[in-house]
Design a protein around this motif. Sequence first.
Motif, mmCIF file in Angstrom:
data_model
loop_
_atom_site.group_PDB
_atom_site.id
_atom_site.type_symbol
_atom_site.label_atom_id
_atom_site.label_comp_id
_atom_site.label_asym_id
_atom_site.label_seq_id
_atom_site.Cartn_x
_atom_site.Cartn_y
_atom_site.Cartn_z
ATOM 1 N N SER A 3 0.824 -1.208 0.000
ATOM 2 C CA SER A 3 0.000 0.000 0.000
ATOM 3 C C SER A 3 0.858 1.258 0.000
ATOM 4 C CB SER A 3 -0.914 -0.009 1.222
ATOM 5 O OG SER A 3 -0.133 -0.049 2.399
ATOM 6 N N VAL A 4 2.188 1.080 0.085
ATOM 7 C CA VAL A 4 3.079 2.231 0.238
ATOM 8 C C VAL A 4 2.990 3.163 -0.976
ATOM 9 C CG1 VAL A 4 5.494 2.951 0.410
ATOM 10 C CG2 VAL A 4 4.646 1.062 1.807
ATOM 11 N N HIS A 5 2.971 2.561 -2.165
ATOM 12 C CA HIS A 5 2.930 3.395 -3.372
ATOM 13 C C HIS A 5 1.672 4.262 -3.405
ATOM 14 C CE1 HIS A 5 2.884 4.694 -7.524
ATOM 15 N NE2 HIS A 5 1.692 4.152 -7.639
ATOM 16 N N SER A 6 0.513 3.648 -3.210
ATOM 17 C CA SER A 6 -0.738 4.412 -3.283
ATOM 18 C C SER A 6 -0.703 5.557 -2.275
ATOM 19 C CB SER A 6 -1.941 3.520 -2.972
ATOM 20 O OG SER A 6 -1.783 2.251 -3.526
ATOM 21 N N ALA A 7 -0.236 5.242 -1.063
ATOM 22 C CA ALA A 7 -0.210 6.269 -0.024
ATOM 23 C C ALA A 7 0.767 7.383 -0.396
ATOM 24 C CB ALA A 7 0.169 5.645 1.316
ATOM 25 N N LEU A 8 1.939 6.999 -0.933
ATOM 26 C CA LEU A 8 2.927 8.025 -1.293
ATOM 27 C C LEU A 8 2.403 8.925 -2.411
ATOM 28 C CD1 LEU A 8 6.399 6.248 -1.153
ATOM 29 C CD2 LEU A 8 5.587 8.160 0.242
ATOM 30 N N GLU A 9 1.672 8.333 -3.347
ATOM 31 C CA GLU A 9 1.114 9.149 -4.425
ATOM 32 C C GLU A 9 0.162 10.207 -3.877
ATOM 33 O OE1 GLU A 9 -0.688 6.836 -7.566
ATOM 34 O OE2 GLU A 9 0.974 7.497 -8.838
ATOM 35 N N ILE A 10 -0.660 9.782 -2.930
ATOM 36 C CA ILE A 10 -1.618 10.725 -2.344
ATOM 37 C C ILE A 10 -0.876 11.789 -1.531
ATOM 38 C CG2 ILE A 10 -3.585 10.941 -0.781
ATOM 39 C CD1 ILE A 10 -4.122 9.411 -3.457
ATOM 40 N N VAL A 11 0.119 11.352 -0.767
ATOM 41 C CA VAL A 11 0.907 12.291 0.021
ATOM 42 C C VAL A 11 1.566 13.310 -0.913
ATOM 43 C CG1 VAL A 11 3.003 12.507 1.420
ATOM 44 C CG2 VAL A 11 1.287 10.769 1.991
ATOM 45 N N ALA A 12 2.129 12.807 -2.019
ATOM 46 C CA ALA A 12 2.823 13.684 -2.959
ATOM 47 C C ALA A 12 1.865 14.705 -3.567
ATOM 48 C CB ALA A 12 3.470 12.858 -4.066
ATOM 49 N N ARG A 13 0.672 14.235 -3.894
ATOM 50 C CA ARG A 13 -0.315 15.147 -4.480
ATOM 51 C C ARG A 13 -0.583 16.316 -3.519
ATOM 52 N NH1 ARG A 13 -4.889 15.862 -7.465
ATOM 53 N NH2 ARG A 13 -4.241 14.252 -8.905
ATOM 54 N N ASN A 14 -0.758 15.989 -2.251
ATOM 55 C CA ASN A 14 -1.033 17.033 -1.261
ATOM 56 C C ASN A 14 0.192 17.907 -1.019
ATOM 57 O OD1 ASN A 14 -3.872 16.755 -0.213
ATOM 58 N ND2 ASN A 14 -3.169 14.626 -0.090
ATOM 59 N N TYR A 15 1.359 17.266 -1.068
ATOM 60 C CA TYR A 15 2.609 18.013 -0.902
ATOM 61 C C TYR A 15 2.742 19.040 -2.029
ATOM 62 C CZ TYR A 15 7.661 18.794 -0.483
ATOM 63 O OH TYR A 15 8.895 19.363 -0.337
ATOM 64 N N ILE A 67 -5.005 -4.089 4.952
ATOM 65 C CA ILE A 67 -3.901 -3.378 5.591
ATOM 66 C C ILE A 67 -4.341 -2.003 6.077
ATOM 67 C CG2 ILE A 67 -1.567 -2.434 5.234
ATOM 68 C CD1 ILE A 67 -1.642 -5.464 5.074
ATOM 69 N N LEU A 68 -3.972 -1.697 7.320
ATOM 70 C CA LEU A 68 -4.124 -0.320 7.804
ATOM 71 C C LEU A 68 -2.865 0.435 7.404
ATOM 72 C CD1 LEU A 68 -5.194 2.060 9.574
ATOM 73 C CD2 LEU A 68 -4.033 0.968 11.495
ATOM 74 N N THR A 69 -3.021 1.470 6.607
ATOM 75 C CA THR A 69 -1.877 2.286 6.214
ATOM 76 C C THR A 69 -2.058 3.670 6.821
ATOM 77 O OG1 THR A 69 -1.889 1.114 4.114
ATOM 78 C CG2 THR A 69 -0.514 3.082 4.249
ATOM 79 N N MET A 70 -1.016 4.132 7.526
ATOM 80 C CA MET A 70 -1.056 5.502 8.043
ATOM 81 C C MET A 70 0.121 6.226 7.414
ATOM 82 S SD MET A 70 -1.777 4.558 12.015
ATOM 83 C CE MET A 70 -2.517 6.024 12.694
ATOM 84 N N ALA A 71 -0.093 7.459 6.986
ATOM 85 C CA ALA A 71 0.992 8.201 6.353
ATOM 86 C C ALA A 71 0.899 9.648 6.797
ATOM 87 C CB ALA A 71 0.876 8.121 4.832
ATOM 88 N N ASN A 72 2.047 10.257 7.046
ATOM 89 C CA ASN A 72 2.017 11.672 7.389
ATOM 90 C C ASN A 72 3.297 12.361 6.989
ATOM 91 O OD1 ASN A 72 4.027 12.123 9.524
ATOM 92 N ND2 ASN A 72 2.746 10.834 10.835
#
Lengths: 798, 339
Positions: free
Chosen positions: A555-567, A604-609
């Motif tokens: 799930s890391v890729h999907s989460a990083l993509e979303i994080v990057a979009r917000n970044y 999977i529970l994915t938390m990203a910040n």
Amino acid sequence: MKLPYKWIKEYVDVNVDPKTYAHKMTMSGSKVEGYECLGDVFSNVVMGRVEEIKQHPAADRLVVCQVNVGKEENIQICTAATNLKTGDYIPVAMHGAKLPGGISIKKTKMRGEESNGMFCSIAELGVTLNDFPNAIEDGILVFDEPTNLGEDVKPYMGLDEIIFEFEITPNRPDCLSAIGLAKETAATFGLPFKGHEPEIKETEGDINDYISVKIESDLCARYTGALVKDVKIEPSPMWMRQRLRDCGIRPINNIVDITNYVMLEYGQPMHAFDYSCITDKEIVVRTAKPGEQIETLDGNMRDLPENALVIADKVRAIGVAGVMGGANSEITENTKMIAFEAGNFNGVSVRNTSRKLGMRTEASGRFEKGLDAEKTMPAIKRALELVEMLGAGKVVGGLTDVYPNPKQQRVLPVEYDKINALIGIELSNEEIDKYLNMVECFVENGMAKIPFYRDDIERTADLAEEVARLYGYDMIPSTINAGETTQGGYTDAQKFEKNIKTLSMGLGYSEMMTLSFIGEKVFDKLHLAENDAKRIATVIMNPLGEDQKLMRTTSVHSALEIVARNYNFNAPMVKLFEIAKTYSPKLDENGKADMSVLPDEYKILTMANYGAGDFFAIKGAVEALFKALSIKNFTFEPCKDNVMYHPGRTAVIMTGDKVFGTIGQIHPVVAKEYGIDTEVYMAEIDTAVMFQLHEGEKVYKALPKFPAATRDLALLVNEDVPVIHLENAIREVGGKMLEDVKLFDVFRHEKLGEGKKSVAFSLTLRNSDHTITDEEVDKVIRKALINLEKKCGAALRS
Amino acid sequence: MKEQLTSILEKTLNDIKAAESFEALDSIRVNVLGKKGELTAILKQMGKLDPEMRPVIGALANEVRQTLETALEEAKAVMTEKATTAKLVREAIDVTMPGTAPVIGKKHPTSIVLDEICDIFTGIGFTIADGPEVELDYYNFEALNIPKGHPARDEQDTFYISDNIVLRTQTSPMQIRTMENKKPPIRILAPGRVFRSDALDATHSPVFHQIEGLVVAKGITMGDLKGTLELFAKRLYDEDTKVRFRPHHFPFTEPSAEMDVQCFKCGGKGCSLCKGEGYIEILGCGMVHPKVLEVCGIDPDEYTGFAFGMGLERLVMRKYKIDDIRLLSENDVRFLNQF
């Protein structure tokens, strides 16, 4: 399916406004997606005849016309048009007329001469050369035949038509036709259906002298053929072209138009071959030979798929059955004799062939739903009738009809009680019979004879649907929760998952929902090694693109993509979580993905910040979450070998020796791959293991009766000793009296010596029998110190 | 002595009045009432008095002591109150300044609506079922009366993993999985991800959610189907919501229907939102096809049932007037924070 109202009216005397018609048809099962009144684009344009043309006295380019519009006196109109002559029948936009594009016509004076209207070109009436091939594009439309002066021009232009667009469900291919929908109309409005028996008045010769037909594959249930000689290829008449256009089909010539007209009217696709192109007077229906090719009517050379059903002559294929004819037998201007085909081809076969060839046609779309083999005969007769009507040629006597296994009519018992029980109504047997008769399922002595064209009616449930839809779904009384009651609710695991979500939000994390696909490049972006197990993914055979080819294994890729979009949008802080699946294929004995069995799916529970604190902030969140969920028996262990993560700031979450989560800072190089220039923290945890580890049932423990003692220990230890090892060394020997060990300080200073740190714990000790004594406390501390020395090389800081 | 006492009383009362701090009051107390204080010194001389005078003076001395003690306490109390008031004045803050709130995360709008729907159905006896997203062709199609070559397969552009494995195109396989493992009465709701090969654009997403419902028991009728789904629509929207059921076709239900709700925008008159129809389709439903029951080993002569399925994203988009489905998977925090 587009169908003009007038065509339906040829078969049933329905006379309601289009809105009512659309509503009633929709409610009886033939959904009307919309309708279009063709004539709505203009008004007050009438038929006129030019009686006199004179040069305008004051303008070289204008003429002054006297026009008969069916009134006592002619009206005067000035025009710049040059294609008019006296006696022409033309469309006249009268004073007050509205034309397409919001134009209104008013009386006016042109260079001093009165002009009381306007002659119209095809463009001014919103039609095109396609509709009126004989018109002049930049001149006034002149009608071929005399008409009634003063009448609305719309009927003469075929524009007084209302076209309904029906959504036809795949179980009702019979409704992909004017007759099918007219029968539905009759049933819906309780009106009689006015059938038409095609008649051929004159024939010449015997078909058997000209052609024979052979079926060599059981994918063809029936092949009916007819011949027409002395064919004259020309455009079909206006009314036929108009009908085809209204239904969205391009007119071509009289013969081809007849085949299309019959398809639209009867739902039976037809084809016409140039007879002269059929080698040796023989038509063979067979499957394609290996490597066989055909050039189809659209001019493309095509490799015929294996098992594709083709129409052939002695030597070659001349058509792809049910899909498209071959160019080698196409009707041309020079065609003198034609062979009509009305075949019945297997739906699945046609569907496969048309998919493999990448060509869907009006014909294949009908065949693939499974057509009624009884239809070929009336359809081909209708085609011959139209040939006669249009004067397109001479019909050769007789038909070739190969029909090895004629259909048997299905007869079903009408289970009245069951029908009522399934719907939840109480109709009398007579009422049920009445509804079934309306859809031509004629009932005699409790047995319903199912019409040939309704292959979809197989059993009582199907009869019930016919009754229910004609009775009216809206008439069925609504009831609630009949049948045995059941206890509803969520399972423990579902409640647990809901709790994870609620708590994550309480911890400041917002929920995200990401897509499940990734591409192979993602693995490189995440810097996974060539042999990383995460690269073994479930592969989609027909993906939307390379980047959506795999089911995600992380799930890391999907989460990083979303994080990057917000970044990228400069969000100063982002805290997101998701509970969603990753997919891991089962492996075969060679360690390769086994695509013949379902993959394992992990929730999977994915938390990203980012911008929300350091490692300990996300770890604290996870610890708080675990505590709130009563998750027990887990440890955090340093993890240096997960390439997606920072080697010095990452831990795995373990229970026993099983890893069920990872938490840490995303490797800065990986973050950079996503365009993120700040520290990103992530946690990925298997929720199923979380659920297993959570303590479900709680039992109350008595509150302590005696006070506790606390003792602080500051320990000097090598830098590389993890704090958890120190804590464990204390707990191991703490015994029953050691209630808690809390880290409260980590201190580094040159005075402590190179590579050393001071770690301070606060210990809470209690004896449940009496107030704990100093001796008891000292004994525990002594043991702890010995163990700390032994396991971690730690000494009490002096 | 009497005079001495009176003068001490008067002087001390004045001193107390004049005192400005707790310390001043304290020193007064020590100087007058303490062991070495003036009053104590006087009392120590009592022995020299006439015996008959002793009780009189004694009583007077006690009275003076009590009066002074009371005066001291009162003065202290007044001073405490003053000090408290002063402290409160000092501590005053601008209460219109914003609070320091902890950040609370937001639920995804899709989840909000999904939870609402699950709550509605669990309230009327449904349990929630969950199953695989990568699914056998058998469950996704075959057992649902959609054999290979069936035209209905064309309507659902399917992602294939192998000839017999697909990404589920619908949540309907949960009907089969449930009926294979559970005896009637059955009431389940199965929400989950589904996949269709539509490229991502404003109105399509290759990954979206469906919610499947299934009821199988003795004596279930189409009336029950209508009643249950009408109740659902009223709970999800409001009591005045009007729905209609239209005949439709699904291979795994017979009779089949689609449920429309009256257009929220025009109230049924017809507008751009409902494309002039006055109604908007929200779900497909029907009586479980007897073939499907048979495949699962349930006798259709004994049991009947109904099933329904709806697309979650469309409900979400309608509820929040979201015009682009991509917003739901982009997870822009500026979007998520609005819910």
